[in-house]
Design an enzyme around this catalytic site. Structure first.
Site, PDB file in Angstrom:
ATOM      1  N   LYS A 112       0.915  -1.333  -0.050  1.00  0.00           N
ATOM      2  CA  LYS A 112      -0.064   0.081   0.065  1.00  0.00           C
ATOM      3  C   LYS A 112       0.873   1.305   0.189  1.00  0.00           C
ATOM      4  O   LYS A 112       0.499   2.233  -0.347  1.00  0.00           O
ATOM      5  CB  LYS A 112      -0.824   0.235   1.191  1.00  0.00           C
ATOM      6  N   LYS A 194      -4.709 -10.382  -5.471  1.00  0.00           N
ATOM      7  CA  LYS A 194      -6.092 -10.705  -4.908  1.00  0.00           C
ATOM      8  C   LYS A 194      -6.949  -9.686  -5.481  1.00  0.00           C
ATOM      9  O   LYS A 194      -6.646  -8.482  -5.904  1.00  0.00           O
ATOM     10  CB  LYS A 194      -5.764 -10.456  -3.189  1.00  0.00           C
ATOM     11  N   LYS A 197     -10.508  -3.890  -3.016  1.00  0.00           N
ATOM     12  CA  LYS A 197     -11.096  -2.711  -3.282  1.00  0.00           C
ATOM     13  C   LYS A 197     -10.391  -1.416  -3.856  1.00  0.00           C
ATOM     14  O   LYS A 197     -10.884  -0.500  -4.524  1.00  0.00           O
ATOM     15  CB  LYS A 197     -11.474  -2.145  -1.984  1.00  0.00           C
TER      16      LYS A 197
HETATM   17  P1  ATP Z   1      -8.694  -4.463  -0.310  1.00  0.00           P
HETATM   18  O1  ATP Z   1      -7.316  -4.889  -0.164  1.00  0.00           O
HETATM   19  O2  ATP Z   1      -9.825  -5.055  -0.936  1.00  0.00           O
HETATM   20  O3  ATP Z   1      -8.799  -2.874  -0.461  1.00  0.00           O
HETATM   21  P2  ATP Z   1      -8.876  -4.784   2.495  1.00  0.00           P
HETATM   22  O4  ATP Z   1      -8.147  -6.048   2.804  1.00  0.00           O
HETATM   23  O5  ATP Z   1      -7.917  -3.488   2.830  1.00  0.00           O
HETATM   24  O6  ATP Z   1      -9.228  -4.522   1.400  1.00  0.00           O
HETATM   25  P3  ATP Z   1     -11.035  -4.856   4.301  1.00  0.00           P
HETATM   26  O7  ATP Z   1     -12.468  -4.193   3.953  1.00  0.00           O
HETATM   27  O8  ATP Z   1     -10.618  -4.116   5.750  1.00  0.00           O
HETATM   28  O9  ATP Z   1     -10.195  -4.428   3.061  1.00  0.00           O
HETATM   29  O10 ATP Z   1     -11.211  -6.306   4.428  1.00  0.00           O
HETATM   30  C1  ATP Z   1     -12.151  -7.034   5.006  1.00  0.00           C
HETATM   31  C2  ATP Z   1     -11.937  -8.287   5.076  1.00  0.00           C
HETATM   32  O11 ATP Z   1     -11.799  -8.838   3.669  1.00  0.00           O
HETATM   33  C3  ATP Z   1     -10.442  -8.661   5.559  1.00  0.00           C
HETATM   34  O12 ATP Z   1     -10.611  -9.699   6.568  1.00  0.00           O
HETATM   35  C4  ATP Z   1      -9.709  -9.231   4.398  1.00  0.00           C
HETATM   36  O13 ATP Z   1      -8.851 -10.212   4.726  1.00  0.00           O
HETATM   37  C5  ATP Z   1     -10.743  -9.883   3.551  1.00  0.00           C
HETATM   38  N1  ATP Z   1     -10.138  -9.722   2.229  1.00  0.00           N
HETATM   39  C6  ATP Z   1      -9.695  -8.609   1.395  1.00  0.00           C
HETATM   40  N2  ATP Z   1      -9.741  -9.107   0.224  1.00  0.00           N
HETATM   41  C7  ATP Z   1     -10.007 -10.404   0.014  1.00  0.00           C
HETATM   42  C8  ATP Z   1      -9.799 -11.225  -1.062  1.00  0.00           C
HETATM   43  N3  ATP Z   1      -9.315 -10.947  -2.207  1.00  0.00           N
HETATM   44  N4  ATP Z   1     -10.149 -12.719  -0.604  1.00  0.00           N
HETATM   45  C9  ATP Z   1     -10.604 -13.150   0.438  1.00  0.00           C
HETATM   46  N5  ATP Z   1     -10.679 -12.394   1.511  1.00  0.00           N
HETATM   47  C10 ATP Z   1     -10.205 -11.046   1.445  1.00  0.00           C
END
Ligand code: ATP
Ligand code: LTN
Length: 325
Positions: A112, A194, A197
């Protein structure tokens, strides 16, 4: 006393099917057997720049998503992180026992922060400490998250153990709860990455609120691998990923999925996958519309009150053990 669960998601961007299958789905299932705390981590959100009005709206919208997914406010505590000041307070204490070296090893900071530590925000660097604070305040047993959070959870465990060793038994040491299937749903446009968002290309993600047409288009355009046959095969990561999504949204076993698609081509598979995802999301999308802002605020205020009462107990203990107050 029943065991405790804590988890949270950031009110940034739109939730996608990866967030749902990796985390939210398990949050809902675990409510039957555990006492659950589900948090909207808005203090984490500002580790990257956010437009204030957008953040405010996204915070309430995320509460709506939790409820529509099946988090039940009568059984679980749903609240906004900033409504419980103890999160920021304990994070400070933990930052005084955390080490620069262990934070430097966190891969999410490298991703990030785009590998440029010189220009990255300090909050982005110390973000896993705030996450440890979230978890440890509630004497959490289990933390349901996707695979990408495993390393952060290790840090939470290390900080809990270090504090307990230095100041006496204070925190429960939490365990991760990472699902066997769905822990890392990949981007539809690049199966090495992965689904995220924060991906600039929305074509890589199926958002929970995408309409049927958008979902179908995204799945049709999803990358596939060379080769034939619809099978679980890690050497063909794109098809593997699509098949995992199919399995989880239809609740079939892996064998049933493979048997169902035996002899079928990618095109046919994608058509069925799109239909299955649309069907799966339809009731959820109906429920999202049900919650007005006043009802949400009431649920969140109640949640915050309950969370503050738990969190203040742990923080009091921490302050007393460290000689503060
Ligand atoms: P992103 O990387 O998508 O911007 P994040 O991981 O920072 O998102 P959160 O909304 O806080 O965002 O994540 C919520 C939950 O979703 C966490 O437990 C994270 O591990 C899970 N998660 C995020 N992306 C994935 C994915 N591609 N597959 C499975 N679980 C995921
Ligand atoms: N870091 C997580 C969000 C998060 C979290 C938590 C998850 C913040 N605090 C506590 C579980 C428990 C993320 O970016 N997905």
């Amino acid at each position: 006393m029943s065991k405790r669960i804590f988890s949270g998601a950031q009110p940034t961007g739109q939730l996608h099917i990866g967030n749902y299958l990796g985390a939210l789905k398990n949050w809902v299932a675990l409510q039957d057997a555990y006492e659950c705390f589900y948090c909207i981590v808005n203090l984490h959100a500002i580790t990257l720049p956010q437009e204030p009005a957008t953040l405010k709206k996204a915070t309430l919208d995320l509460a709506r998503i939790y409820l529509a997914a099946g988090v039940d406010p009568e059984r679980s505590t749903i609240f906004i992180q900033s409504d419980v000041p103890q999160h920021a307070e304990l994070a400070w204490v933990l930052s005084c026992i955390a080490r620069m070296g262990e934070l430097e090893r966190m891969t999410q900071f490298k991703d990030k922060g785009k590998g440029n530590a010189e220009r990255a925000g300090v909050g982005l660097f110390t973000y896993p400490i705030l996450m440890a604070s979230d978890i440890l305040l509630y004497q959490t047993d289990l933390v349901p998250v996707g695979q990408d959070q495993k390393q952060h959870l290790e840090l939470s465990r290390d900080l809990a153990e270090r504090f307990n060793r230095d100041y006496g038994e204070t925190f429960k040491v939490p365990e991760p709860y990472i699902p066997k299937a769905g822990a890392s749903i990949k981007s539809l446009q690049d199966a090495e990455k992965k689904m995220s968002k924060s991906d600039e290309n929305p074509a890589g993600s199926i958002f929970l609120l995408d309409d049927a047409d958008t979902i179908t288009k995204k799945i049709k355009r999803a990358v596939t691998d060379s080769g034939v046959g619809v099978e679980f095969d890690e050497t063909r990561p794109a098809i593997n990923n699509l098949l995992i999504i199919y399995q989880l949204v239809t609740d079939k076993t892996a064998d049933e999925c493979v048997a169902h698609f035996e002899g079928k081509m990618y095109g046919q598979f994608k058509t069925e996958l799109a239909e299955a995802v649309v069907e799966f999301l339809r009731p959820f999308q109906e429920r999202v519309k049900q919650y007005d802002d006043t009802t949400l605020r009431e649920i969140l205020d109640r949640g915050a009150e309950r969370a503050r009462s738990e969190a203040s107990r742990t923080l009091k203990d921490v302050y007393s053990r460290t000689g503060i107050n």
